[in-house]
Design a protein around this motif. Structure first.
Motif, PDB file in Angstrom:
ATOM      1  N   ARG A   1      13.082   3.204   8.577  1.00 52.36           N
ATOM      2  CA  ARG A   1      12.274   4.404   8.929  1.00 52.36           C
ATOM      3  C   ARG A   1      11.424   4.209   6.998  1.00 52.36           C
ATOM      4  NH1 ARG A   1      12.803   7.107  12.546  1.00 52.36           N
ATOM      5  NH2 ARG A   1      12.533   4.469  13.065  1.00 52.36           N
ATOM      6  N   ARG A   2      11.664   3.608   6.623  1.00 54.42           N
ATOM      7  CA  ARG A   2       9.818   3.310   5.157  1.00 54.42           C
ATOM      8  C   ARG A   2       8.739   3.350   5.816  1.00 54.42           C
ATOM      9  NH1 ARG A   2      11.581  -0.837   1.534  1.00 54.42           N
ATOM     10  NH2 ARG A   2      10.556  -2.000   3.124  1.00 54.42           N
ATOM     11  N   ASP A   3       9.386   1.938   6.488  1.00 54.28           N
ATOM     12  CA  ASP A   3       7.933   1.345   7.617  1.00 54.28           C
ATOM     13  C   ASP A   3       7.291   2.302   8.424  1.00 54.28           C
ATOM     14  OD1 ASP A   3       9.036  -0.427   6.127  1.00 54.28           O
ATOM     15  OD2 ASP A   3       9.443  -2.013   7.489  1.00 54.28           O
ATOM     16  N   LYS A   4       8.127   3.138   9.656  1.00 55.03           N
ATOM     17  CA  LYS A   4       7.852   4.205  10.346  1.00 55.03           C
ATOM     18  C   LYS A   4       7.225   5.573   8.993  1.00 55.03           C
ATOM     19  CE  LYS A   4       7.700   5.855  14.371  1.00 55.03           C
ATOM     20  NZ  LYS A   4       6.741   6.940  14.638  1.00 55.03           N
ATOM     21  N   GLY A   5       7.584   5.655   8.512  1.00 56.70           N
ATOM     22  CA  GLY A   5       7.231   6.738   7.985  1.00 56.70           C
ATOM     23  C   GLY A   5       5.280   6.179   7.548  1.00 56.70           C
ATOM     24  N   VAL A   6       5.058   5.168   6.848  1.00 55.76           N
ATOM     25  CA  VAL A   6       4.159   4.090   6.685  1.00 55.76           C
ATOM     26  C   VAL A   6       3.295   4.643   8.111  1.00 55.76           C
ATOM     27  CG1 VAL A   6       2.569   2.640   5.344  1.00 55.76           C
ATOM     28  CG2 VAL A   6       5.147   3.647   4.465  1.00 55.76           C
TER      29      VAL A   6
ATOM     30  N   LEU B   1       0.079  11.453  -0.424  1.00 58.27           N
ATOM     31  CA  LEU B   1       2.015  11.175  -0.034  1.00 58.27           C
ATOM     32  C   LEU B   1       1.472   9.694  -0.572  1.00 58.27           C
ATOM     33  CD1 LEU B   1       4.143  12.454   1.167  1.00 58.27           C
ATOM     34  CD2 LEU B   1       3.395  12.072   3.125  1.00 58.27           C
ATOM     35  N   LEU B   2       1.173   8.900   0.310  1.00 55.10           N
ATOM     36  CA  LEU B   2       0.575   7.577  -0.109  1.00 55.10           C
ATOM     37  C   LEU B   2       0.988   7.142  -0.951  1.00 55.10           C
ATOM     38  CD1 LEU B   2      -1.509   5.632   3.044  1.00 55.10           C
ATOM     39  CD2 LEU B   2       0.639   5.373   2.749  1.00 55.10           C
ATOM     40  N   VAL B   3      -0.556   8.072  -1.841  1.00 54.49           N
ATOM     41  CA  VAL B   3      -0.643   7.441  -2.862  1.00 54.49           C
ATOM     42  C   VAL B   3       0.795   7.307  -4.213  1.00 54.49           C
ATOM     43  CG1 VAL B   3      -1.537   7.554  -5.763  1.00 54.49           C
ATOM     44  CG2 VAL B   3      -3.059   7.911  -3.502  1.00 54.49           C
ATOM     45  N   ASP B   4       0.938   8.762  -4.415  1.00 54.43           N
ATOM     46  CA  ASP B   4       2.731   9.083  -4.296  1.00 54.43           C
ATOM     47  C   ASP B   4       4.018   7.940  -4.198  1.00 54.43           C
ATOM     48  OD1 ASP B   4       1.500  10.628  -5.984  1.00 54.43           O
ATOM     49  OD2 ASP B   4       2.228  12.420  -4.595  1.00 54.43           O
ATOM     50  N   PHE B   5       3.939   7.136  -3.127  1.00 57.50           N
ATOM     51  CA  PHE B   5       5.025   6.873  -2.263  1.00 57.50           C
ATOM     52  C   PHE B   5       4.832   5.143  -3.094  1.00 57.50           C
ATOM     53  CE2 PHE B   5       5.986   3.057   0.935  1.00 57.50           C
ATOM     54  CZ  PHE B   5       7.411   3.640   0.530  1.00 57.50           C
ATOM     55  N   VAL B   6       3.811   4.568  -3.370  1.00 55.15           N
ATOM     56  CA  VAL B   6       3.262   3.522  -4.166  1.00 55.15           C
ATOM     57  C   VAL B   6       3.619   3.576  -5.645  1.00 55.15           C
ATOM     58  CG1 VAL B   6       1.642   2.097  -4.705  1.00 55.15           C
ATOM     59  CG2 VAL B   6       1.606   2.724  -1.791  1.00 55.15           C
ATOM     60  N   ARG B   7       2.792   4.449  -6.296  1.00 56.99           N
ATOM     61  CA  ARG B   7       3.268   5.018  -7.784  1.00 56.99           C
ATOM     62  C   ARG B   7       5.250   4.609  -7.796  1.00 56.99           C
ATOM     63  NH1 ARG B   7       1.358  10.003  -8.243  1.00 56.99           N
ATOM     64  NH2 ARG B   7      -0.702   9.028  -8.902  1.00 56.99           N
ATOM     65  N   VAL B   8       6.038   5.633  -6.576  1.00 53.45           N
ATOM     66  CA  VAL B   8       7.080   5.889  -7.442  1.00 53.45           C
ATOM     67  C   VAL B   8       8.175   4.410  -6.825  1.00 53.45           C
ATOM     68  CG1 VAL B   8       9.430   7.210  -6.530  1.00 53.45           C
ATOM     69  CG2 VAL B   8       6.899   8.081  -6.850  1.00 53.45           C
ATOM     70  N   ASN B   9       7.696   3.918  -6.086  1.00 51.30           N
ATOM     71  CA  ASN B   9       8.095   2.393  -5.649  1.00 51.30           C
ATOM     72  C   ASN B   9       7.484   1.118  -6.298  1.00 51.30           C
ATOM     73  OD1 ASN B   9      10.075   2.751  -3.181  1.00 51.30           O
ATOM     74  ND2 ASN B   9       8.617   3.817  -2.989  1.00 51.30           N
ATOM     75  N   MET B  10       6.492   1.217  -7.049  1.00 48.95           N
ATOM     76  CA  MET B  10       6.007   0.292  -7.501  1.00 48.95           C
ATOM     77  C   MET B  10       6.524  -0.661  -8.757  1.00 48.95           C
ATOM     78  SD  MET B  10       2.330   0.856  -9.373  1.00 48.95           S
ATOM     79  CE  MET B  10       1.657   1.965 -10.715  1.00 48.95           C
ATOM     80  N   ALA B  11       6.382  -1.976  -9.089  1.00 54.58           N
ATOM     81  CA  ALA B  11       6.796  -2.193 -10.296  1.00 54.58           C
ATOM     82  C   ALA B  11       6.378  -1.867 -11.253  1.00 54.58           C
ATOM     83  CB  ALA B  11       6.964  -4.043 -10.153  1.00 54.58           C
ATOM     84  N   PRO B  12       6.925  -1.023 -12.633  1.00 51.38           N
ATOM     85  CA  PRO B  12       6.302  -1.099 -13.620  1.00 51.38           C
ATOM     86  C   PRO B  12       5.195  -2.022 -14.720  1.00 51.38           C
ATOM     87  CG  PRO B  12       9.267  -1.078 -13.592  1.00 51.38           C
ATOM     88  CD  PRO B  12       8.513  -1.917 -12.474  1.00 51.38           C
ATOM     89  N   THR B  13       4.588  -1.084 -15.186  1.00 56.02           N
ATOM     90  CA  THR B  13       3.338  -1.855 -15.784  1.00 56.02           C
ATOM     91  C   THR B  13       3.572  -1.084 -16.618  1.00 56.02           C
ATOM     92  OG1 THR B  13       1.270  -2.641 -15.627  1.00 56.02           O
ATOM     93  CG2 THR B  13       1.478  -0.671 -14.047  1.00 56.02           C
TER      94      THR B  13
END
Length: 181
Positions: free
Chosen positions: A97-102, A128-140
């Motif tokens: 579902r995640r991949d289908k959303g992207v 929407l794409l940027v927020d999805f990446v922001r929430v799922n990326m490794a902490p830095t």
């Protein structure tokens, strides 16, 4: 002739014809499509996923962190690492579902193109794409990140990836003005 067989055969023929008509792009079949929407896709399936623009590519999200002020960036990193599929994922795969959303977001962005008519909608999809990446990326500890969408051919390694969209750098932290609780 058995009446039961005739009825079952007639229902099957009507079902096949309704299914074919519901797939046809001609506007004369709008009644069949309305019936299909009313009955649901269980009774009259919708096979339009396969045409005219089937989803044959994978869209992979990458990101990099750094400082946009000094233009110092780390290497691009894949947002979700590839892992060997499990047997049970053939029946249930929550990540599909995640991949289908992207896929849906990127396909919509491609259809919109760079047209000024879709300015606000395009910005919303990019956010929407940027927020999805922001929430799922490794902490830095870096203050900014940048996202990129790459089109790949899945497990087919002989086809090189295509760089589709490179989004503008954004702050790693959500802005208090935009995202309120």
């Amino acid at each position: 002739m058995n009446t039961k067989r005739v009825v079952i055969g007639a229902v099957l023929v009507v079902w096949v014809i309704a299914t074919v008509l519901a797939q046809h792009p001609d506007d004369n079949n709008s009644r069949v499509r309305r019936l299909a929407r009313h009955l649901g896709s269980f009774w009259i399936p919708n096979w339009k996923f396969f045409a005219p623009n089937p989803g044959i590519d994978d869209y992979i999200l990458y990101y990099r962190t750094g400082d946009s002020g000094s233009d110092t960036w780390n290497e691009w990193r894949r947002l979700f690492q590839v892992k060997e599929p499990q047997f049970w994922e053939m029946f249930y795969s929550p990540t599909s579902r995640r991949d289908k959303g992207v896929l849906d977001i990127v396909t919509t962005l491609e259809i919109m193109g760079d047209s000024d008519a879709f300015g606000a909608a395009r910005e919303a999809y990019c956010n929407l794409l940027v927020d999805f990446v922001r929430v799922n990326m490794a902490p830095t500890g870096e203050p900014f990140f940048q996202a990129m969408v790459v089109r790949g051919a899945g497990h087919e390694t002989s086809i090189p990836p295509a760089y589709e969209i490179v989004l503008d750098p954004r702050p790693v932290q959500f802005s208090e003005e935009v995202h309120r609780d």
